[in-house]
Design a protein around this motif. Structure first.
Motif, PDB file in Angstrom:
ATOM      1  N   ALA A 105       0.824  -1.203   0.000  1.00 21.64           N
ATOM      2  CA  ALA A 105       0.000   0.000   0.000  1.00 21.64           C
ATOM      3  C   ALA A 105       0.859   1.255   0.000  1.00 21.64           C
ATOM      4  O   ALA A 105       0.560   2.233  -0.704  1.00 21.64           O
ATOM      5  CB  ALA A 105      -0.929  -0.009   1.206  1.00 21.64           C
ATOM      6  N   ALA A 106       1.942   1.242   0.770  1.00 24.17           N
ATOM      7  CA  ALA A 106       2.829   2.404   0.840  1.00 24.17           C
ATOM      8  C   ALA A 106       3.482   2.687  -0.503  1.00 24.17           C
ATOM      9  O   ALA A 106       3.806   3.843  -0.815  1.00 24.17           O
ATOM     10  CB  ALA A 106       3.888   2.186   1.915  1.00 24.17           C
ATOM     11  N   ALA A 107       3.686   1.638  -1.308  1.00 23.42           N
ATOM     12  CA  ALA A 107       4.292   1.814  -2.630  1.00 23.42           C
ATOM     13  C   ALA A 107       3.291   2.309  -3.662  1.00 23.42           C
ATOM     14  O   ALA A 107       3.658   2.535  -4.829  1.00 23.42           O
ATOM     15  CB  ALA A 107       4.895   0.491  -3.091  1.00 23.42           C
ATOM     16  N   GLY A 108       2.037   2.481  -3.270  1.00 29.36           N
ATOM     17  CA  GLY A 108       1.030   3.029  -4.162  1.00 29.36           C
ATOM     18  C   GLY A 108       0.178   1.998  -4.872  1.00 29.36           C
ATOM     19  O   GLY A 108      -0.642   2.353  -5.720  1.00 29.36           O
ATOM     20  N   HIS A 109       0.358   0.729  -4.512  1.00 33.84           N
ATOM     21  CA  HIS A 109      -0.463  -0.301  -5.132  1.00 33.84           C
ATOM     22  C   HIS A 109      -1.830  -0.354  -4.465  1.00 33.84           C
ATOM     23  O   HIS A 109      -1.991   0.044  -3.315  1.00 33.84           O
ATOM     24  CB  HIS A 109       0.244  -1.652  -5.040  1.00 33.84           C
ATOM     25  CG  HIS A 109       1.564  -1.680  -5.728  1.00 33.84           C
ATOM     26  ND1 HIS A 109       1.689  -1.592  -7.103  1.00 33.84           N
ATOM     27  CD2 HIS A 109       2.843  -1.756  -5.237  1.00 33.84           C
ATOM     28  CE1 HIS A 109       2.968  -1.614  -7.428  1.00 33.84           C
ATOM     29  NE2 HIS A 109       3.685  -1.709  -6.319  1.00 33.84           N
ATOM     30  N   GLU A 110      -2.788  -0.861  -5.207  1.00 33.20           N
ATOM     31  CA  GLU A 110      -4.162  -0.948  -4.728  1.00 33.20           C
ATOM     32  C   GLU A 110      -4.400  -2.366  -4.205  1.00 33.20           C
ATOM     33  O   GLU A 110      -4.169  -3.346  -4.926  1.00 33.20           O
ATOM     34  CB  GLU A 110      -5.108  -0.631  -5.891  1.00 33.20           C
ATOM     35  CG  GLU A 110      -6.549  -0.418  -5.498  1.00 33.20           C
ATOM     36  CD  GLU A 110      -7.366   0.050  -6.695  1.00 33.20           C
ATOM     37  OE1 GLU A 110      -8.147   0.997  -6.535  1.00 33.20           O
ATOM     38  OE2 GLU A 110      -7.220  -0.539  -7.798  1.00 33.20           O
ATOM     39  N   LEU A 111      -4.871  -2.476  -2.962  1.00 36.23           N
ATOM     40  CA  LEU A 111      -5.132  -3.775  -2.365  1.00 36.23           C
ATOM     41  C   LEU A 111      -6.622  -4.075  -2.418  1.00 36.23           C
ATOM     42  O   LEU A 111      -7.447  -3.250  -2.006  1.00 36.23           O
ATOM     43  CB  LEU A 111      -4.628  -3.821  -0.922  1.00 36.23           C
ATOM     44  CG  LEU A 111      -3.152  -3.456  -0.707  1.00 36.23           C
ATOM     45  CD1 LEU A 111      -2.726  -3.794   0.720  1.00 36.23           C
ATOM     46  CD2 LEU A 111      -2.251  -4.140  -1.718  1.00 36.23           C
ATOM     47  N   ALA A 112      -6.962  -5.244  -2.903  1.00 34.35           N
ATOM     48  CA  ALA A 112      -8.352  -5.638  -3.107  1.00 34.35           C
ATOM     49  C   ALA A 112      -8.591  -7.013  -2.490  1.00 34.35           C
ATOM     50  O   ALA A 112      -7.676  -7.645  -1.969  1.00 34.35           O
ATOM     51  CB  ALA A 112      -8.681  -5.630  -4.599  1.00 34.35           C
ATOM     52  N   VAL A 113      -9.824  -7.483  -2.563  1.00 33.24           N
ATOM     53  CA  VAL A 113     -10.251  -8.683  -1.844  1.00 33.24           C
ATOM     54  C   VAL A 113     -10.403  -9.867  -2.797  1.00 33.24           C
ATOM     55  O   VAL A 113     -11.135  -9.787  -3.791  1.00 33.24           O
ATOM     56  CB  VAL A 113     -11.595  -8.432  -1.127  1.00 33.24           C
ATOM     57  CG1 VAL A 113     -12.076  -9.702  -0.429  1.00 33.24           C
ATOM     58  CG2 VAL A 113     -11.465  -7.285  -0.136  1.00 33.24           C
TER      59      VAL A 113
END
Length: 279
Positions: A105-113
């Protein structure tokens, strides 16, 4: 038995037949969204569910992580290319290494389920489906500090129970328009790329795997190997690679889904984002 059904009598047979009919009807309704597992049909009839977006972009998505041994290598490759992606995470794996999730998340990626466990939803009850998705959503939210937007079922198999759970949990189902079939260790990077490029175009969503949790051990190496080629291919076509959130839902003339299958049913499949309760 007074007031009951006589064993072996016609009343019992009628009751059993009626119960069987109700159960069969419920099973059909439960499994009805499975038709969206067909990639060609999905792109034509439910383009937003398939991930069709702005024609100048490609949404890059990964399933089945995070696992530090493999996911960290994808993160480094994406950092070198200055590309952000959407990762559909399994709650069981995120729970083992929440620090990796925070790094993503800190690297700018989007976390999804992707669910708590990697299990086919066709064999799960409504309550079990809801619990699985909700638990994974909460795990992602705890790591990122914000409610996730997207949900992708294991194996791309949606059920009515999953759609209802998404509606309650504020999640938008998203599948894909192209994939690499990269879960098989016997497939070379070249064969993975040939499978990808057959269906990938501007406005598409690509599925790869950053983990071998549900595939052949080490199969993720094939997906990792095709990333540089994907980046070159996109640059040559002036396509921007990014997350689903950046991808948007813009449909352009000639995009899949503007034919006879395009209907309100697509909206019903795909508008579950928080704050967007259109029906």
């Amino acid at each position: 038995m007074a007031g009951g059904v006589r064993v072996g009598g016609p009343e019992l047979r009628r009751w059993l037949a009626g119960t069987a009919a109700v159960a069969a009807g419920g099973a059909v309704v439960h499994a009805l969204p499975v038709v969206t597992a067909s990639g060609a049909l999905r792109r034509r009839c439910w383009p937003r569910l398939a991930g069709v977006g702005a024609a100048t972009r490609i949404a890059l998505t990964f399933d089945d992580g995070p696992r530090r041994a493999s996911t960290a290598r994808f993160l480094r490759a994406l950092e070198r290319a200055d590309v952000r992606a959407t990762f559909f995470l399994l709650g069981t794996l995120l729970d083992r290494d929440p620090g990796l999730g925070r790094d993503m998340a800190a690297a700018g990626h989007e976390l999804a389920v992707h669910g708590w466990e990697h299990r086919n939803l066709l064999c799960r009850s409504r309550a079990a489906t809801y619990a699985d998705i909700a638990r994974a959503r909460d795990a992602v939210a705890a790591v990122t500090g914000a409610a996730p937007l997207w949900y992708r079922p294991p194996y791309g198999v949606l059920t009515m129970s999953a759609l209802l759970a998404c509606r309650r949990l504020g999640l938008t189902p998203r599948l894909w328009t192209a994939w690499g079939r990269d879960w098989d260790l016997t497939r070379s990077p070249a064969s993975i790329w040939e499978t990808i490029v057959k269906d990938l175009d501007g406005g598409g969503t690509l599925l790869l795997h950053d983990s071998d949790h549900a595939s052949s051990p080490g199969a993720w190496r094939g997906a990792l190997a095709v990333l540089p080629r994907l980046m070159r291919w996109a640059r040559e076509r002036e396509l921007t690679i990014g997350t689903l959130g950046e991808h948007g839902e813009t449909e352009v003339a000639g995009s899949p889904g503007r034919g006879a299958c395009r209907s309100g049913h697509d909206r019903g499949m795909a508008t579950y984002r928080v704050g967007n309760r259109n029906r």
